[in-house]
Write an enzyme that holds these catalytic residues in place. Structure first.
Site, PDB file in Angstrom:
ATOM      1  N   ASN A  10       0.873  -1.180   0.000  1.00  0.00           N
ATOM      2  CA  ASN A  10       0.000   0.000   0.000  1.00  0.00           C
ATOM      3  C   ASN A  10       0.906   1.225   0.000  1.00  0.00           C
ATOM      4  OD1 ASN A  10      -1.840   2.012   0.511  1.00  0.00           O
ATOM      5  ND2 ASN A  10      -2.375   1.313   2.568  1.00  0.00           N
ATOM      6  N   LYS A  12       0.054   4.279  -0.173  1.00  0.00           N
ATOM      7  CA  LYS A  12      -0.592   5.428   0.501  1.00  0.00           C
ATOM      8  C   LYS A  12      -0.379   6.717  -0.308  1.00  0.00           C
ATOM      9  CE  LYS A  12       0.032   3.066   4.858  1.00  0.00           C
ATOM     10  NZ  LYS A  12       0.022   3.137   6.297  1.00  0.00           N
ATOM     11  N   HIS A  95      -9.304   0.429   5.075  1.00  0.00           N
ATOM     12  CA  HIS A  95      -7.999   0.640   5.721  1.00  0.00           C
ATOM     13  C   HIS A  95      -8.208   1.511   6.960  1.00  0.00           C
ATOM     14  CE1 HIS A  95      -3.960   2.045   6.529  1.00  0.00           C
ATOM     15  NE2 HIS A  95      -3.549   0.965   5.894  1.00  0.00           N
ATOM     16  N   GLU A  97      -6.719   3.919   8.142  1.00  0.00           N
ATOM     17  CA  GLU A  97      -6.621   5.377   7.919  1.00  0.00           C
ATOM     18  C   GLU A  97      -7.904   5.904   7.279  1.00  0.00           C
ATOM     19  OE1 GLU A  97      -2.874   5.167   5.845  1.00  0.00           O
ATOM     20  OE2 GLU A  97      -1.988   4.451   7.725  1.00  0.00           O
ATOM     21  N   GLU A 167      -5.170  -5.888  10.259  1.00  0.00           N
ATOM     22  CA  GLU A 167      -4.185  -4.846  10.534  1.00  0.00           C
ATOM     23  C   GLU A 167      -4.484  -4.198  11.885  1.00  0.00           C
ATOM     24  OE1 GLU A 167      -2.214  -3.445   6.683  1.00  0.00           O
ATOM     25  OE2 GLU A 167      -3.931  -2.161   7.029  1.00  0.00           O
ATOM     26  N   GLY A 173       2.388   1.523  10.887  1.00  0.00           N
ATOM     27  CA  GLY A 173       3.291   2.668  10.799  1.00  0.00           C
ATOM     28  C   GLY A 173       3.958   3.025  12.117  1.00  0.00           C
ATOM     29  N   SER A 213       3.501  -2.915  10.231  1.00  0.00           N
ATOM     30  CA  SER A 213       4.961  -2.909  10.390  1.00  0.00           C
ATOM     31  C   SER A 213       5.619  -4.218   9.954  1.00  0.00           C
ATOM     32  CB  SER A 213       5.350  -2.536  11.826  1.00  0.00           C
ATOM     33  OG  SER A 213       4.878  -1.234  12.135  1.00  0.00           O
TER      34      SER A 213
END
Ligand code: PEP
Length: 250
Positions: A10, A12, A95, A97, A167, A173, A213
């Site tokens: 991904n 992003k 996702h 985010e 996730e 991240g 990660s």
């Protein structure tokens, strides 16, 4: 059951056109010793270019999200029709985010699932708990409700080919990775939920990716777990040598 592994990157909100082109060209030479399905999800500005450059290779291209309508007055959004037209075969949905920064709820995601299915985009459906939820022992309940509500109303037949990405929000991240045992525990629970909501064959066939990660240095131990069928990678997907090592996990 033997499931083909998937390594997905991904990208992003990163990469200019030139950077995207350089990255996809480098990945064409990454090798693929596990015969994994390799998917990259560039920004929409780079999607058509990356899809063009990926043609003839085994690399597949995904959108990072799509809107639930096919077209209309939705400033800045991208429809599944447009994503497909640009060369996407997959789309990430849900996702963390998107959920936390842009407010994608289970109800919105359910409409996006419908839109992606309508246009034959393979869905990479992301689920995961926050640290607070994990510490309150709510992990499995949270994930079950994300799956149940996000995929509500569709049959196993309609969802055939679905990919789920576990996730944990606290691992995205942050440099903190779930331990292989933590990942396995949740992946097995997801598979059990799919069997309960749909059927055993569907649960056994569905690929469940771990994300959070994932690095060249920890991918091997994560991929060794029986219910981990692949990885969804953020940061290290932007570095060709690192992502190549992840693709070629041991
Ligand atoms: C992601 O955003 O899907 C992700 C897993 O990011 P990272 O690998 O950087 O944690």
């Amino acid at each position: 059951m033997k499931r083909t592994p998937i390594i997905a990157g991904n990208w992003k909100m990163n990469n200019t056109l030139a950077e995207s082109a350089a990255l996809i060209e480098a990945l064409k030479n990454a090798g693929n010793k596990n015969n994994a399905e390799i998917i990259v999800a560039p920004s929409f500005t780079s999607l058509a270019k990356v899809a063009e450059l990926a043609k003839g290779s085994s690399l597949q291209v995904s959108a990072q999200d799509v809107h639930w309508e096919d077209k209309g007055a939705f400033t800045s959004a991208v429809s599944p029709v447009q994503a497909k037209d640009a060369g996407a075969t997959h789309t990430i949905l849900g996702h963390s985010e998107r959920r936390s920064v842009f407010g994608d709820t289970d109800e919105i995601l359910n409409k996006k699932v419908a839109a992606a299915l309508r246009h034959n985009l393979t869905i990479i459906f992301c689920v995961g708990e926050t640290l607070e939820q994990r510490e309150a022992n709510e992990t499995i309940a949270v994930i079950n409700s994300q799956i149940e509500n996000g995929l509500k109303g569709f049959t196993a037949e309609q969802l055939k080919g679905l990919i789920i990405a576990y996730e944990p929000v606290w691992a995205i991240g942050t440099g903190k990775t779930a331990t292989p045992d933590q990942a396995q525990e949740v992946h097995a629970a997801i598979r059990a939920t799919l069997a309960k909501l749909y059927n055993e064959d569907f649960a056994q066939a569905t690929r469940i990716l771990y994300g959070g990660s994932v690095k060249d240095t920890n991918v091997d131990e994560i991929m060794a777990k029986p219910d981990v069928d692949g990885a969804l990678v953020g940061g290290q997907a932007l570095i060709a040598e690192k992502f190549a090592r992840i693709i070629n996990f041991n």
